[in-house]
Design a protein around this motif. Structure first.
Motif, PDB file in Angstrom:
ATOM      1  N   TRP A 101     -12.548  19.232  25.693  1.00  0.00           N
ATOM      2  CA  TRP A 101     -12.621  20.538  26.325  1.00  0.00           C
ATOM      3  C   TRP A 101     -14.076  20.941  26.467  1.00  0.00           C
ATOM      4  O   TRP A 101     -14.830  20.885  25.487  1.00  0.00           O
ATOM      5  CB  TRP A 101     -11.864  21.579  25.499  1.00  0.00           C
ATOM      6  CG  TRP A 101     -11.850  22.911  26.175  1.00  0.00           C
ATOM      7  CD1 TRP A 101     -12.581  24.004  25.853  1.00  0.00           C
ATOM      8  CD2 TRP A 101     -11.058  23.262  27.316  1.00  0.00           C
ATOM      9  NE1 TRP A 101     -12.299  25.020  26.738  1.00  0.00           N
ATOM     10  CE2 TRP A 101     -11.374  24.591  27.634  1.00  0.00           C
ATOM     11  CE3 TRP A 101     -10.119  22.576  28.091  1.00  0.00           C
ATOM     12  CZ2 TRP A 101     -10.779  25.260  28.704  1.00  0.00           C
ATOM     13  CZ3 TRP A 101      -9.527  23.234  29.156  1.00  0.00           C
ATOM     14  CH2 TRP A 101      -9.855  24.568  29.452  1.00  0.00           C
ATOM     15  N   GLN A 156     -16.550  23.895  27.058  1.00  0.00           N
ATOM     16  CA  GLN A 156     -16.623  25.359  27.089  1.00  0.00           C
ATOM     17  C   GLN A 156     -17.632  25.854  28.119  1.00  0.00           C
ATOM     18  O   GLN A 156     -17.674  27.030  28.429  1.00  0.00           O
ATOM     19  CB  GLN A 156     -16.935  25.922  25.696  1.00  0.00           C
ATOM     20  CG  GLN A 156     -18.265  25.495  25.103  1.00  0.00           C
ATOM     21  CD  GLN A 156     -18.127  24.280  24.209  1.00  0.00           C
ATOM     22  OE1 GLN A 156     -17.656  23.235  24.628  1.00  0.00           O
ATOM     23  NE2 GLN A 156     -18.552  24.413  22.964  1.00  0.00           N
ATOM     24  N   ASN A 164     -15.018  25.392  31.203  1.00  0.00           N
ATOM     25  CA  ASN A 164     -13.638  25.841  30.996  1.00  0.00           C
ATOM     26  C   ASN A 164     -12.630  24.903  31.638  1.00  0.00           C
ATOM     27  O   ASN A 164     -11.596  25.339  32.165  1.00  0.00           O
ATOM     28  CB  ASN A 164     -13.433  27.278  31.479  1.00  0.00           C
ATOM     29  CG  ASN A 164     -14.041  28.265  30.512  1.00  0.00           C
ATOM     30  OD1 ASN A 164     -13.905  28.122  29.296  1.00  0.00           O
ATOM     31  ND2 ASN A 164     -14.734  29.246  31.036  1.00  0.00           N
ATOM     32  N   ASP A 207     -11.805  22.890  19.886  1.00  0.00           N
ATOM     33  CA  ASP A 207     -10.451  22.395  20.085  1.00  0.00           C
ATOM     34  C   ASP A 207      -9.988  22.788  21.487  1.00  0.00           C
ATOM     35  O   ASP A 207     -10.510  23.729  22.088  1.00  0.00           O
ATOM     36  CB  ASP A 207      -9.501  23.013  19.054  1.00  0.00           C
ATOM     37  CG  ASP A 207      -9.788  22.498  17.653  1.00  0.00           C
ATOM     38  OD1 ASP A 207     -10.113  21.301  17.503  1.00  0.00           O
ATOM     39  OD2 ASP A 207      -9.704  23.306  16.715  1.00  0.00           O
ATOM     40  N   PHE A 208      -8.961  22.101  21.979  1.00  0.00           N
ATOM     41  CA  PHE A 208      -8.382  22.486  23.265  1.00  0.00           C
ATOM     42  C   PHE A 208      -7.733  23.853  23.129  1.00  0.00           C
ATOM     43  O   PHE A 208      -7.235  24.210  22.062  1.00  0.00           O
ATOM     44  CB  PHE A 208      -7.330  21.447  23.686  1.00  0.00           C
ATOM     45  CG  PHE A 208      -7.926  20.232  24.335  1.00  0.00           C
ATOM     46  CD1 PHE A 208      -7.886  20.061  25.704  1.00  0.00           C
ATOM     47  CD2 PHE A 208      -8.537  19.261  23.556  1.00  0.00           C
ATOM     48  CE1 PHE A 208      -8.454  18.947  26.302  1.00  0.00           C
ATOM     49  CE2 PHE A 208      -9.097  18.126  24.147  1.00  0.00           C
ATOM     50  CZ  PHE A 208      -9.055  17.970  25.521  1.00  0.00           C
ATOM     51  N   PRO A 209      -7.726  24.630  24.204  1.00  0.00           N
ATOM     52  CA  PRO A 209      -7.024  25.922  24.162  1.00  0.00           C
ATOM     53  C   PRO A 209      -5.551  25.715  23.823  1.00  0.00           C
ATOM     54  O   PRO A 209      -4.962  24.671  24.173  1.00  0.00           O
ATOM     55  CB  PRO A 209      -7.186  26.458  25.589  1.00  0.00           C
ATOM     56  CG  PRO A 209      -8.350  25.726  26.150  1.00  0.00           C
ATOM     57  CD  PRO A 209      -8.359  24.381  25.495  1.00  0.00           C
ATOM     58  N   GLU A 210      -4.962  26.700  23.181  1.00  0.00           N
ATOM     59  CA  GLU A 210      -3.574  26.553  22.727  1.00  0.00           C
ATOM     60  C   GLU A 210      -2.615  26.301  23.865  1.00  0.00           C
ATOM     61  O   GLU A 210      -1.638  25.579  23.724  1.00  0.00           O
ATOM     62  CB  GLU A 210      -3.133  27.817  21.987  1.00  0.00           C
ATOM     63  CG  GLU A 210      -3.480  27.797  20.517  1.00  0.00           C
ATOM     64  CD  GLU A 210      -2.956  29.027  19.798  1.00  0.00           C
ATOM     65  OE1 GLU A 210      -1.936  29.568  20.256  1.00  0.00           O
ATOM     66  OE2 GLU A 210      -3.581  29.420  18.804  1.00  0.00           O
ATOM     67  N   ASN A 211      -2.916  26.878  25.017  1.00  0.00           N
ATOM     68  CA  ASN A 211      -1.984  26.755  26.140  1.00  0.00           C
ATOM     69  C   ASN A 211      -2.307  25.555  27.035  1.00  0.00           C
ATOM     70  O   ASN A 211      -1.764  25.438  28.119  1.00  0.00           O
ATOM     71  CB  ASN A 211      -1.996  28.044  26.972  1.00  0.00           C
ATOM     72  CG  ASN A 211      -3.387  28.385  27.485  1.00  0.00           C
ATOM     73  OD1 ASN A 211      -4.348  27.664  27.190  1.00  0.00           O
ATOM     74  ND2 ASN A 211      -3.520  29.466  28.219  1.00  0.00           N
ATOM     75  N   TYR A 212      -3.187  24.673  26.582  1.00  0.00           N
ATOM     76  CA  TYR A 212      -3.591  23.544  27.422  1.00  0.00           C
ATOM     77  C   TYR A 212      -2.528  22.456  27.361  1.00  0.00           C
ATOM     78  O   TYR A 212      -2.108  22.038  26.284  1.00  0.00           O
ATOM     79  CB  TYR A 212      -4.935  22.983  26.961  1.00  0.00           C
ATOM     80  CG  TYR A 212      -5.410  21.812  27.803  1.00  0.00           C
ATOM     81  CD1 TYR A 212      -6.109  22.028  28.987  1.00  0.00           C
ATOM     82  CD2 TYR A 212      -5.130  20.502  27.427  1.00  0.00           C
ATOM     83  CE1 TYR A 212      -6.527  20.966  29.762  1.00  0.00           C
ATOM     84  CE2 TYR A 212      -5.545  19.433  28.202  1.00  0.00           C
ATOM     85  CZ  TYR A 212      -6.245  19.666  29.364  1.00  0.00           C
ATOM     86  OH  TYR A 212      -6.651  18.625  30.134  1.00  0.00           O
ATOM     87  N   SER A 265     -11.343  20.428  31.057  1.00  0.00           N
ATOM     88  CA  SER A 265     -11.601  19.245  30.252  1.00  0.00           C
ATOM     89  C   SER A 265     -12.359  18.225  31.087  1.00  0.00           C
ATOM     90  O   SER A 265     -12.222  18.187  32.320  1.00  0.00           O
ATOM     91  CB  SER A 265     -10.291  18.652  29.726  1.00  0.00           C
ATOM     92  OG  SER A 265      -9.520  18.120  30.785  1.00  0.00           O
TER      93      SER A 265
END
Ligand SMILES: [Zn+2]
Length: 112
Positions: free
Chosen positions: A19, A21, A24, A106-111, A26
């Motif tokens: 990911w 940042q 925004n 970490d990857f976003p939770e909704n990814y 990957s």
């Protein structure tokens, strides 16, 4: 995990993505198969990749929205000024984190 694995059965290519940042989105790196291919230390939490990672993003309609990915994102992960698990965004990146060293997230939770 800072990385996720991907593979394409049609081509036999495999790799990992992280990911970013700065963008925004990957960024995907091929670690198995023909060049371009990155060397990777095999660590999912404290990765080191070489050489540098250059991502160019074209916006299909040519109109850049504030949350579109950066046009250029150029970085090293784990080397050349970044420790394992860190990313250094080189100054030719066109997002706000250019010139800084950041921990990989970490990857976003909704990814995905
Ligand atoms: Zn990026």
């Amino acid at each position: 995990m800072k990385l996720r694995c991907w593979n394409n059965p049609a081509t036999g290519h495999e790799g990992v993505r992280f990911w970013c940042q700065g963008c925004n989105v990957s960024h995907s790196l091929r670690t198995v198969g023909p060049a371009p291919r990155w060397a990777w230390n095999g660590d999912m939490e404290l990765p080191v990749f070489g050489p540098s990672i250059l991502s160019r993003c074209d916006i299909p309609d040519g109109k850049r929205e504030p949350d579109d990915p950066a046009a250029v994102c150029h970085s090293f992960v784990g080397c050349n000024g970044a420790r394992p698990g860190e990313i250094i965004f080189l100054s030719d990146s066109t997002h706000g984190l250019a010139g800084s060293v950041q921990p990989l997230l970490d990857f976003p939770e909704n990814y995905g």
